[in-house]
Write a protein that holds these residues in place. Structure first.
Motif, PDB file in Angstrom:
ATOM      1  N   CYS A  90       0.127   3.705 -21.302  1.00 16.03           N
ATOM      2  CA  CYS A  90       1.501   4.015 -21.692  1.00 16.03           C
ATOM      3  C   CYS A  90       2.399   4.108 -20.459  1.00 16.03           C
ATOM      4  CB  CYS A  90       1.540   5.333 -22.472  1.00 16.03           C
ATOM      5  SG  CYS A  90       3.187   5.789 -23.059  1.00 16.03           S
ATOM      6  N   GLU A  91       1.894   4.801 -19.425  1.00 15.71           N
ATOM      7  CA  GLU A  91       2.668   4.946 -18.193  1.00 15.71           C
ATOM      8  C   GLU A  91       2.873   3.593 -17.511  1.00 15.71           C
ATOM      9  OE1 GLU A  91       0.596   7.824 -15.870  1.00 15.71           O
ATOM     10  OE2 GLU A  91       1.100   9.492 -17.207  1.00 15.71           O
ATOM     11  N   ALA A  92       1.837   2.754 -17.544  1.00 19.45           N
ATOM     12  CA  ALA A  92       1.946   1.424 -16.939  1.00 19.45           C
ATOM     13  C   ALA A  92       2.978   0.576 -17.683  1.00 19.45           C
ATOM     14  CB  ALA A  92       0.585   0.728 -16.962  1.00 19.45           C
ATOM     15  N   ALA A  93       2.965   0.682 -19.027  1.00 18.36           N
ATOM     16  CA  ALA A  93       3.931  -0.071 -19.828  1.00 18.36           C
ATOM     17  C   ALA A  93       5.356   0.411 -19.571  1.00 18.36           C
ATOM     18  CB  ALA A  93       3.592   0.076 -21.322  1.00 18.36           C
ATOM     19  N   ASN A  94       5.504   1.727 -19.464  1.00 17.23           N
ATOM     20  CA  ASN A  94       6.828   2.289 -19.191  1.00 17.23           C
ATOM     21  C   ASN A  94       7.325   1.880 -17.810  1.00 17.23           C
ATOM     22  OD1 ASN A  94       7.013   3.571 -21.652  1.00 17.23           O
ATOM     23  ND2 ASN A  94       6.171   5.504 -20.918  1.00 17.23           N
ATOM     24  N   LEU A  95       6.401   1.876 -16.838  1.00 19.43           N
ATOM     25  CA  LEU A  95       6.767   1.480 -15.477  1.00 19.43           C
ATOM     26  C   LEU A  95       7.202   0.015 -15.444  1.00 19.43           C
ATOM     27  CD1 LEU A  95       6.957   2.091 -12.477  1.00 19.43           C
ATOM     28  CD2 LEU A  95       4.534   1.507 -12.256  1.00 19.43           C
ATOM     29  N   GLU A  96       6.455  -0.829 -16.138  1.00 21.49           N
ATOM     30  CA  GLU A  96       6.799  -2.256 -16.187  1.00 21.49           C
ATOM     31  C   GLU A  96       8.168  -2.456 -16.826  1.00 21.49           C
ATOM     32  OE1 GLU A  96       5.029  -6.495 -17.940  1.00 21.49           O
ATOM     33  OE2 GLU A  96       3.900  -4.634 -18.154  1.00 21.49           O
ATOM     34  N   LYS A  97       8.411  -1.692 -17.891  1.00 28.48           N
ATOM     35  CA  LYS A  97       9.697  -1.778 -18.582  1.00 28.48           C
ATOM     36  C   LYS A  97      10.829  -1.332 -17.666  1.00 28.48           C
ATOM     37  CE  LYS A  97      11.965  -0.165 -22.836  1.00 28.48           C
ATOM     38  NZ  LYS A  97      11.814   0.706 -24.026  1.00 28.48           N
ATOM     39  N   THR A  98      10.585  -0.246 -16.911  1.00 27.67           N
ATOM     40  CA  THR A  98      11.595   0.284 -15.991  1.00 27.67           C
ATOM     41  C   THR A  98      11.902  -0.714 -14.884  1.00 27.67           C
ATOM     42  OG1 THR A  98      10.900   2.565 -16.415  1.00 27.67           O
ATOM     43  CG2 THR A  98      12.113   2.164 -14.386  1.00 27.67           C
ATOM     44  N   VAL A  99      10.841  -1.322 -14.319  1.00 27.43           N
ATOM     45  CA  VAL A  99      11.012  -2.293 -13.229  1.00 27.43           C
ATOM     46  C   VAL A  99      11.781  -3.510 -13.716  1.00 27.43           C
ATOM     47  CG1 VAL A  99       9.788  -3.896 -11.710  1.00 27.43           C
ATOM     48  CG2 VAL A  99       8.986  -1.538 -11.945  1.00 27.43           C
ATOM     49  N   THR A 100      11.440  -3.991 -14.925  1.00 31.75           N
ATOM     50  CA  THR A 100      12.111  -5.158 -15.493  1.00 31.75           C
ATOM     51  C   THR A 100      13.590  -4.876 -15.709  1.00 31.75           C
ATOM     52  OG1 THR A 100      10.081  -5.864 -16.610  1.00 31.75           O
ATOM     53  CG2 THR A 100      12.152  -6.775 -17.433  1.00 31.75           C
ATOM     54  N   ALA A 101      13.885  -3.686 -16.270  1.00 25.38           N
ATOM     55  CA  ALA A 101      15.283  -3.300 -16.511  1.00 25.38           C
ATOM     56  C   ALA A 101      16.039  -3.163 -15.202  1.00 25.38           C
ATOM     57  CB  ALA A 101      15.327  -1.989 -17.290  1.00 25.38           C
ATOM     58  N   ALA A 102      15.415  -2.546 -14.198  1.00 23.68           N
ATOM     59  CA  ALA A 102      16.063  -2.358 -12.898  1.00 23.68           C
ATOM     60  C   ALA A 102      16.382  -3.699 -12.250  1.00 23.68           C
ATOM     61  CB  ALA A 102      15.168  -1.521 -11.988  1.00 23.68           C
TER      62      ALA A 102
END
Length: 204
Positions: free
Chosen positions: A120-132
């Motif tokens: 879950c944390e990895a998915a959230n991190l990937e989502k955050t990086v993509t958005a950034a």
């Protein structure tokens, strides 16, 4: 020695219990197998059809929900719920095996919980990086085409921080602003910047 063999060895000399418990125990000794809980939760009895029916009735008596699979003149009675397998071990008096089963069950549940959290944390991190990354690209596009002054002061402030702190969370960016802005406020401003960039691209 397999997990099933250890259970049979443990209960083979036990004589206590009422007729139902004794029958369930005897059925396990004669045709019971239990998968090592490290791999999966599965307990089955392979018995003559008549014995399988009697076993099913006895298991149901103790509140369990066995399923049956007919196979020629025999039948396979099985359980796949960890709690129900624990109940069977308790019924037949396999206290040591029950403890080993429960220890592995707790460890397995813990591993699964940790794995879910990590995923879950990895998915959230990937989502955050993509958005950034999308936000930074929008900021760079606006800067190149019209200059950062094209944006309002609140949007400029957020844009500068996002570009400087490309891995910062929305909450962290909000804390760096003066006055401070909440996570939703930062998100709103960054979304607005991306929307402005998209509108500018239409007329480019």
């Amino acid at each position: 020695m397999s997990f099933s063999s250890r259970i049979r060895e443990e209960v083979s000399d036990i004589t206590r219990g009422n007729r139902r418990k004794k029958h369930i125990r005897q059925c396990f000794i004669l045709g019971g197998t239990i998968t090592d809980p490290v791999k999966a939760y599965h307990l089955s009895f392979t018995l003559p059809e008549k014995e399988a029916k009697k076993l099913t009735n006895n298991l149901v008596y103790y509140g369990l929900h066995p399923k049956t699979l007919a196979k020629n003149d025999t039948a396979i009675v099985y359980l796949k719920e960890a709690e129900e397998i624990s109940d069977v071990l308790k019924i037949i008096g396999a206290s040591k095996s029950l403890l080993a089963f429960e220890n592995e069950r707790v460890a397995k549940d813990l591993r699964n919980t940790v794995n879910r959290q990590v995923n879950c944390e990895a998915a959230n991190l990937e989502k955050t990086v993509t958005a950034a990354q999308a936000q930074i690209e929008a900021i760079e596009f606006i800067t190149k085409e019209a200059g950062l002054n094209y944006l309002s002061k609140p949007l400029q402030d957020v844009a500068k921080l996002r570009k400087t702190h490309d891995t910062a969370s929305l909450a962290e960016i909000g804390a760096m602003l003066t006055p401070k802005v909440g996570k939703s406020g930062v998100n709103h401003r960054l979304r607005k910047i991306v929307e402005i960039a998209e509108e500018m691209k239409k007329y480019k």
